[in-house]
Design a protein around this motif. Structure first.
Motif, PDB file in Angstrom:
ATOM      1  N   ARG A 101       0.563  13.644  13.534  1.00 43.87           N
ATOM      2  CA  ARG A 101       1.281  13.558  15.001  1.00 43.87           C
ATOM      3  C   ARG A 101       2.669  12.756  15.409  1.00 43.87           C
ATOM      4  NH1 ARG A 101      -4.005  13.116  18.325  1.00 43.87           N
ATOM      5  NH2 ARG A 101      -5.470  14.884  17.976  1.00 43.87           N
ATOM      6  N   VAL A 102       2.739  11.518  14.651  1.00 45.07           N
ATOM      7  CA  VAL A 102       3.755  11.084  14.787  1.00 45.07           C
ATOM      8  C   VAL A 102       4.268  10.207  13.194  1.00 45.07           C
ATOM      9  CG1 VAL A 102       4.671   8.507  14.680  1.00 45.07           C
ATOM     10  CG2 VAL A 102       3.078   9.106  16.450  1.00 45.07           C
ATOM     11  N   ILE A 103       5.370  11.076  13.071  1.00 42.88           N
ATOM     12  CA  ILE A 103       5.825  11.221  11.873  1.00 42.88           C
ATOM     13  C   ILE A 103       7.130  10.146  11.267  1.00 42.88           C
ATOM     14  CG2 ILE A 103       8.034  12.995  10.344  1.00 42.88           C
ATOM     15  CD1 ILE A 103       6.448  14.870  11.847  1.00 42.88           C
ATOM     16  N   ARG A 104       6.910   9.276  10.420  1.00 42.36           N
ATOM     17  CA  ARG A 104       8.228   8.563  10.036  1.00 42.36           C
ATOM     18  C   ARG A 104       8.407   8.726   8.639  1.00 42.36           C
ATOM     19  NH1 ARG A 104       3.820   3.142  10.877  1.00 42.36           N
ATOM     20  NH2 ARG A 104       3.463   3.445  12.975  1.00 42.36           N
ATOM     21  N   GLY A 105       9.906   9.021   8.591  1.00 45.18           N
ATOM     22  CA  GLY A 105      10.583   9.604   8.383  1.00 45.18           C
ATOM     23  C   GLY A 105      10.847  10.405   7.749  1.00 45.18           C
ATOM     24  N   GLU A 106      10.857  11.797   6.877  1.00 46.04           N
ATOM     25  CA  GLU A 106      10.830  12.827   6.757  1.00 46.04           C
ATOM     26  C   GLU A 106       9.552  13.819   6.928  1.00 46.04           C
ATOM     27  OE1 GLU A 106      11.078  10.823   3.445  1.00 46.04           O
ATOM     28  OE2 GLU A 106      13.371  10.558   3.389  1.00 46.04           O
ATOM     29  N   VAL A 107      10.510  15.006   7.339  1.00 44.53           N
ATOM     30  CA  VAL A 107       9.290  15.784   7.824  1.00 44.53           C
ATOM     31  C   VAL A 107       8.208  16.418   6.738  1.00 44.53           C
ATOM     32  CG1 VAL A 107       8.581  18.296   8.790  1.00 44.53           C
ATOM     33  CG2 VAL A 107      10.589  16.773   9.788  1.00 44.53           C
ATOM     34  N   PRO A 108       7.123  16.144   6.760  1.00 45.02           N
ATOM     35  CA  PRO A 108       6.532  17.004   5.091  1.00 45.02           C
ATOM     36  C   PRO A 108       6.653  17.874   4.577  1.00 45.02           C
ATOM     37  CG  PRO A 108       4.402  15.609   6.656  1.00 45.02           C
ATOM     38  CD  PRO A 108       5.916  15.728   7.660  1.00 45.02           C
ATOM     39  N   ARG A 109       6.081  18.431   3.322  1.00 45.51           N
ATOM     40  CA  ARG A 109       6.508  19.847   3.106  1.00 45.51           C
ATOM     41  C   ARG A 109       4.873  19.815   3.173  1.00 45.51           C
ATOM     42  NH1 ARG A 109       9.897  18.374  -0.221  1.00 45.51           N
ATOM     43  NH2 ARG A 109      11.828  19.471  -0.073  1.00 45.51           N
ATOM     44  N   LEU A 110       4.191  20.733   3.384  1.00 43.07           N
ATOM     45  CA  LEU A 110       3.003  21.077   3.692  1.00 43.07           C
ATOM     46  C   LEU A 110       2.451  22.921   2.711  1.00 43.07           C
ATOM     47  CD1 LEU A 110       2.475  21.482   7.843  1.00 43.07           C
ATOM     48  CD2 LEU A 110       2.559  20.061   6.243  1.00 43.07           C
ATOM     49  N   VAL A 111       1.394  22.336   1.530  1.00 37.39           N
ATOM     50  CA  VAL A 111       0.956  23.020   0.703  1.00 37.39           C
ATOM     51  C   VAL A 111      -0.091  23.611   0.460  1.00 37.39           C
ATOM     52  CG1 VAL A 111       1.255  23.583  -1.960  1.00 37.39           C
ATOM     53  CG2 VAL A 111       3.063  22.243  -0.857  1.00 37.39           C
ATOM     54  N   ARG A 112      -0.568  24.683   1.262  1.00 40.00           N
ATOM     55  CA  ARG A 112      -1.924  25.510   1.379  1.00 40.00           C
ATOM     56  C   ARG A 112      -2.492  25.700   0.017  1.00 40.00           C
ATOM     57  NH1 ARG A 112      -2.607  29.451   6.085  1.00 40.00           N
ATOM     58  NH2 ARG A 112      -1.307  27.413   6.972  1.00 40.00           N
ATOM     59  N   VAL A 113      -3.656  25.771  -0.236  1.00 32.53           N
ATOM     60  CA  VAL A 113      -4.789  26.511  -0.832  1.00 32.53           C
ATOM     61  C   VAL A 113      -5.759  26.749  -0.772  1.00 32.53           C
ATOM     62  CG1 VAL A 113      -3.384  24.197  -2.675  1.00 32.53           C
ATOM     63  CG2 VAL A 113      -5.341  23.751  -1.994  1.00 32.53           C
ATOM     64  N   ALA A 114      -5.987  27.798  -1.548  1.00 37.13           N
ATOM     65  CA  ALA A 114      -7.175  28.805  -1.692  1.00 37.13           C
ATOM     66  C   ALA A 114      -8.262  27.527  -2.231  1.00 37.13           C
ATOM     67  CB  ALA A 114      -7.433  29.783  -1.970  1.00 37.13           C
ATOM     68  N   SER A 115      -9.364  28.039  -1.199  1.00 31.89           N
ATOM     69  CA  SER A 115     -10.464  27.061  -1.162  1.00 31.89           C
ATOM     70  C   SER A 115     -11.503  27.599  -0.829  1.00 31.89           C
ATOM     71  CB  SER A 115     -10.852  25.935  -0.293  1.00 31.89           C
ATOM     72  OG  SER A 115     -11.919  25.468  -0.723  1.00 31.89           O
ATOM     73  N   PRO A 116     -12.619  29.082  -1.822  1.00 29.58           N
ATOM     74  CA  PRO A 116     -13.270  29.658  -1.600  1.00 29.58           C
ATOM     75  C   PRO A 116     -14.685  28.884  -1.610  1.00 29.58           C
ATOM     76  CG  PRO A 116     -12.791  29.953  -3.731  1.00 29.58           C
ATOM     77  CD  PRO A 116     -11.655  29.201  -3.058  1.00 29.58           C
ATOM     78  N   GLY A 117     -14.591  27.913  -2.092  1.00 28.79           N
ATOM     79  CA  GLY A 117     -16.342  26.788  -1.709  1.00 28.79           C
ATOM     80  C   GLY A 117     -15.661  26.182  -0.929  1.00 28.79           C
ATOM     81  N   ARG A 118     -14.555  25.617   0.281  1.00 25.90           N
ATOM     82  CA  ARG A 118     -14.490  25.602   0.851  1.00 25.90           C
ATOM     83  C   ARG A 118     -14.980  23.510   0.553  1.00 25.90           C
ATOM     84  NH1 ARG A 118     -13.168  27.100   6.347  1.00 25.90           N
ATOM     85  NH2 ARG A 118     -13.655  25.615   7.187  1.00 25.90           N
ATOM     86  N   GLU A 119     -14.563  23.344  -0.808  1.00 28.62           N
ATOM     87  CA  GLU A 119     -14.409  22.354  -1.455  1.00 28.62           C
ATOM     88  C   GLU A 119     -13.024  21.211  -0.807  1.00 28.62           C
ATOM     89  OE1 GLU A 119     -14.902  22.286  -5.722  1.00 28.62           O
ATOM     90  OE2 GLU A 119     -16.730  23.629  -5.224  1.00 28.62           O
ATOM     91  N   VAL A 120     -11.241  21.819  -0.450  1.00 36.57           N
ATOM     92  CA  VAL A 120     -11.040  21.578  -0.283  1.00 36.57           C
ATOM     93  C   VAL A 120     -10.625  21.528   1.638  1.00 36.57           C
ATOM     94  CG1 VAL A 120      -8.116  21.280  -0.457  1.00 36.57           C
ATOM     95  CG2 VAL A 120      -9.601  22.329  -2.153  1.00 36.57           C
ATOM     96  N   SER A 121     -10.647  20.150   2.125  1.00 36.24           N
ATOM     97  CA  SER A 121     -10.354  19.812   3.370  1.00 36.24           C
ATOM     98  C   SER A 121      -8.725  20.194   3.960  1.00 36.24           C
ATOM     99  CB  SER A 121     -10.070  18.037   3.828  1.00 36.24           C
ATOM    100  OG  SER A 121     -11.688  17.699   3.342  1.00 36.24           O
ATOM    101  N   ALA A 122      -8.697  20.223   5.155  1.00 35.70           N
ATOM    102  CA  ALA A 122      -7.525  20.579   5.924  1.00 35.70           C
ATOM    103  C   ALA A 122      -6.180  20.209   5.032  1.00 35.70           C
ATOM    104  CB  ALA A 122      -7.618  20.782   7.614  1.00 35.70           C
ATOM    105  N   THR A 123      -6.400  18.971   5.222  1.00 37.95           N
ATOM    106  CA  THR A 123      -5.235  18.129   4.875  1.00 37.95           C
ATOM    107  C   THR A 123      -6.378  17.032   4.326  1.00 37.95           C
ATOM    108  OG1 THR A 123      -3.879  18.978   6.862  1.00 37.95           O
ATOM    109  CG2 THR A 123      -3.376  17.219   5.667  1.00 37.95           C
ATOM    110  N   HIS A 124      -5.605  17.715   2.708  1.00 37.85           N
ATOM    111  CA  HIS A 124      -6.471  16.873   1.547  1.00 37.85           C
ATOM    112  C   HIS A 124      -6.075  15.197   1.046  1.00 37.85           C
ATOM    113  CE1 HIS A 124      -9.786  17.266  -0.725  1.00 37.85           C
ATOM    114  NE2 HIS A 124      -9.519  16.813  -1.283  1.00 37.85           N
ATOM    115  N   LEU A 125      -5.001  16.330   0.808  1.00 36.72           N
ATOM    116  CA  LEU A 125      -4.123  14.924   0.096  1.00 36.72           C
ATOM    117  C   LEU A 125      -2.532  15.032   0.470  1.00 36.72           C
ATOM    118  CD1 LEU A 125      -4.258  13.266  -3.016  1.00 36.72           C
ATOM    119  CD2 LEU A 125      -3.252  15.073  -3.827  1.00 36.72           C
ATOM    120  N   GLU A 126      -2.384  13.880  -0.110  1.00 40.67           N
ATOM    121  CA  GLU A 126      -0.450  13.697   0.496  1.00 40.67           C
ATOM    122  C   GLU A 126       0.170  12.562  -1.128  1.00 40.67           C
ATOM    123  OE1 GLU A 126       2.093  10.400   3.344  1.00 40.67           O
ATOM    124  OE2 GLU A 126       1.167   9.652   2.074  1.00 40.67           O
TER     125      GLU A 126
END
Length: 178
Positions: free
Chosen positions: A88-113
């Motif tokens: 919600r609050v961005i400090r510095g650069e706007v992050p790049r968003l990388v979407r990955v497939a997760s057929p087993g839904r093991e990956v959270s919506a926003t999982h790792l930075e």
């Protein structure tokens, strides 16, 4: 009683802050020219003294999300997930968003930075449901807990689930990424 004091170190009390309310304990005084017209032999003479590190070239490292994808230069934070969203609050650069497939839904919506801070690369589990496994070359795998961060080296792999691997790539002297 003398034996009990062998490891005791007496330290004088820290001086109270100056009348201006500014603590000068950590103040750095730099040498100046003896005459107003003499040049100051300092490479950063015009730069203000701050606690911030000197600027470092950004984008030295890159990441590969999934083993068949193109590398992404770390000149901005990278957020990886099933359906990543920026904070919600961005400090510095706007992050790049990388979407990955997760057929087993093991990956959270926003999982790792993944971000570069100076000459370090930091991975942070963004409070994912299933966690992240960090595999640093030559060390046992480490499970990051929700919200936990870790400084990693090139060659590190991060498993975020559903066979999605994030790979930290090394610095390339030619300026080109692999």
């Amino acid at each position: 009683m003398g034996a009990d004091l062998d490891d005791t170190v007496l330290v004088p009390p820290r001086p109270a802050p100056s009348a201006s309310g500014v603590d000068t304990e950590d103040t750095v005084v730099t040498p100046r020219a003896s005459h107003p017209h003499d040049p100051v032999a300092e490479p950063d003479a015009g730069r203000a003294l701050t606690d911030e590190p000197a600027p470092v070239a950004r984008g030295s490292y890159s990441v590969r999300v999934g083993l068949a994808s193109e590398p992404i230069v770390l000149d901005a934070p990278v957020y990886v997930g099933r359906n990543p969203t920026p904070p919600r609050v961005i400090r510095g650069e706007v992050p790049r968003l990388v979407r990955v497939a997760s057929p087993g839904r093991e990956v959270s919506a926003t999982h790792l930075e993944v971000r570069q801070l100076g000459s370090s690369v930091i991975v942070t589990d963004l409070r994912s449901t299933n966690g992240s496994i960090v595999m640093v070359p030559g060390r046992a795998p480490i499970a990051l807990r929700q919200g936990e961060s870790m400084v990693v080296s090139p060659g590190t792999l991060v498993d975020i689930g559903d066979d999605t691997i994030v790979q930290i790539l090394p610095v390339h002297s030619s300026g080109r990424q692999p």
